[in-house]
Scaffold this active site. Structure first.
Site, PDB file in Angstrom:
ATOM      1  N   ARG A 139       0.941  10.176   0.777  1.00 11.04           N
ATOM      2  CA  ARG A 139       1.444  11.224   1.677  1.00 11.04           C
ATOM      3  C   ARG A 139       2.657  11.932   1.077  1.00 11.04           C
ATOM      4  NH1 ARG A 139       1.497   7.889   7.449  1.00 11.04           N
ATOM      5  NH2 ARG A 139      -0.683   7.221   7.405  1.00 11.04           N
TER       6      ARG A 139
ATOM      7  N   GLU B 241       0.877  -1.168   0.000  1.00 12.12           N
ATOM      8  CA  GLU B 241       0.000   0.000   0.000  1.00 12.12           C
ATOM      9  C   GLU B 241       0.914   1.218   0.000  1.00 12.12           C
ATOM     10  OE1 GLU B 241      -2.654   2.507   3.179  1.00 12.12           O
ATOM     11  OE2 GLU B 241      -2.783   0.314   3.307  1.00 12.12           O
TER      12      GLU B 241
ATOM     13  N   LYS C 144     -10.804  -1.191   6.436  1.00  9.36           N
ATOM     14  CA  LYS C 144      -9.611  -0.969   7.237  1.00  9.36           C
ATOM     15  C   LYS C 144     -10.039  -0.607   8.664  1.00  9.36           C
ATOM     16  CE  LYS C 144      -5.442   1.976   7.075  1.00  9.36           C
ATOM     17  NZ  LYS C 144      -4.701   2.920   6.186  1.00  9.36           N
TER      18      LYS C 144
END
Length: 320
Positions: free
Chosen positions: A45, A41, A129
């Protein structure tokens, strides 16, 4: 579960990566694959995220690379264009989730409350998640939340590490865990990809948790089997337990009442998850006798024999 989530379930751990320089994407992906985790993943950011996903998806099509920390439609479009096979968000933004669904990319949104789980169910999702996992109550909270939502599966991320990994993965409603301990930014920036590969392999070994369960010894009949078990009982105190097809001496020796698999017998290897063990060993080229597969009530593997014998012994996997 969605097919991507089913694959992530078999892999077990999804490395969560923040890449500052796209040039690191290729050696990093190679280290993860060699270490046994063909999944990642890549978080949005950093400015390099989009290009990193593009490089990984093009160079390693067998790798399940997803985009993380996707907060809006613009990022979702960029992630899809770069080749992301799934998208993850840290929280539950309904309009964001609906948009990602509309562009045809599997989405695993972040949740931390029953209300968010119910919104995910309303949108047809069965994988979410759970973030940040440790700070939100860890596995205890997941178990509590999962109780009324029997078809929901969770990917805990945040504070997951080698030491608590199996606390999460041991719960059948956790389909995989996200973690960053094997892909820390300082290791990536320093180009320590050999170290990342070793830590990845160590994570896989910790997850699978292989143990020696018992040795099976072939005999020709019941009386011979009991005689062998009696010897282990009298000499070592391994109490004899007679079953239908075999006689156990304690928990470590099984004496077969007739010729079983293997010329000499069999060796049982325990693992925390037989599905994942079959997947990871298969990636190493190990072949299995699929006619031997036995499943539990949830349709997960509980017994699987390797196709080849070891020194005259058949080898099979069982759940620890």
């Amino acid at each position: 579960m969605d097919k991507i989530c089913e694959e992530l379930y078999k892999i077990g751990i999804v490395p969560v990566i923040a890449i500052d320089d796209a040039k690191d994407a290729e050696p990093l992906a190679e280290a993860l694959i060699k270490g046994g985790l063909p999944a990642a993943e890549v978080t949005f950011r950093t400015e390099a995220a989009e290009e990193a996903i593009r490089i990984i998806s093009q160079k390693f099509p067998e790798m399940i690379v997803g985009a993380g920390t996707v907060l809006n439609a613009e990022q979702a479009d960029r992630a899809k264009a770069a080749g992301a096979k799934f998208i993850v968000s840290p929280g539950f933004n309904r309009s964001n989730v609906e948009y990602i669904q509309s562009i045809g990319v599997p989405v695993v949104p972040g949740t931390a409350t029953p209300g968010e789980v119910e919104q995910a169910i309303e949108l047809g999702l069965d994988c979410v998640k759970f973030f940040p996992a440790e700070q939100n109550g860890g596995i205890a909270k997941i178990k509590a939340m999962a109780a009324p939502y029997t078809k929901m599966h969770f990917m805990p991320t945040g504070g997951v590490n080698k030491n608590n990994l199996n606390d999460y993965l041991g719960f059948n409603k956790v389909f995989c865990c996200g973690g960053s301990w094997m892909v820390k930014k300082d290791l990536i920036s320093a180009g320590k990809f050999d170290e990342i590969e070793a830590m990845t392999r160590d994570a896989v070994n910790a997850m699978l948790g292989f143990t020696m369960k018992h040795v099976g010894i072939n005999q020709t009949d019941a009386s011979s089997a009991e005689a062998v078990a009696d010897k282990f009982d009298s000499l070592f105190g391994f109490a004899k337990k007679v079953g239908n097809s075999s006689v156990f001496a304690g928990n470590v020796v099984e004496v077969m009442k007739a010729q079983g698999r293997g010329t000499c017998g069999h060796i049982a290897i325990g693992t925390n998850n037989v599905d994942r063990a079959v997947y990871h060993l298969g990636k190493q080229g190990v072949k299995f006798d699929e006619t031997s597969f036995a499943y539990d009530a949830d349709n997960h593997l509980k017994v699987a024999y390797l196709a080849d014998d070891f020194g005259g012994f058949a080898v099979h996997l069982v759940k620890n």
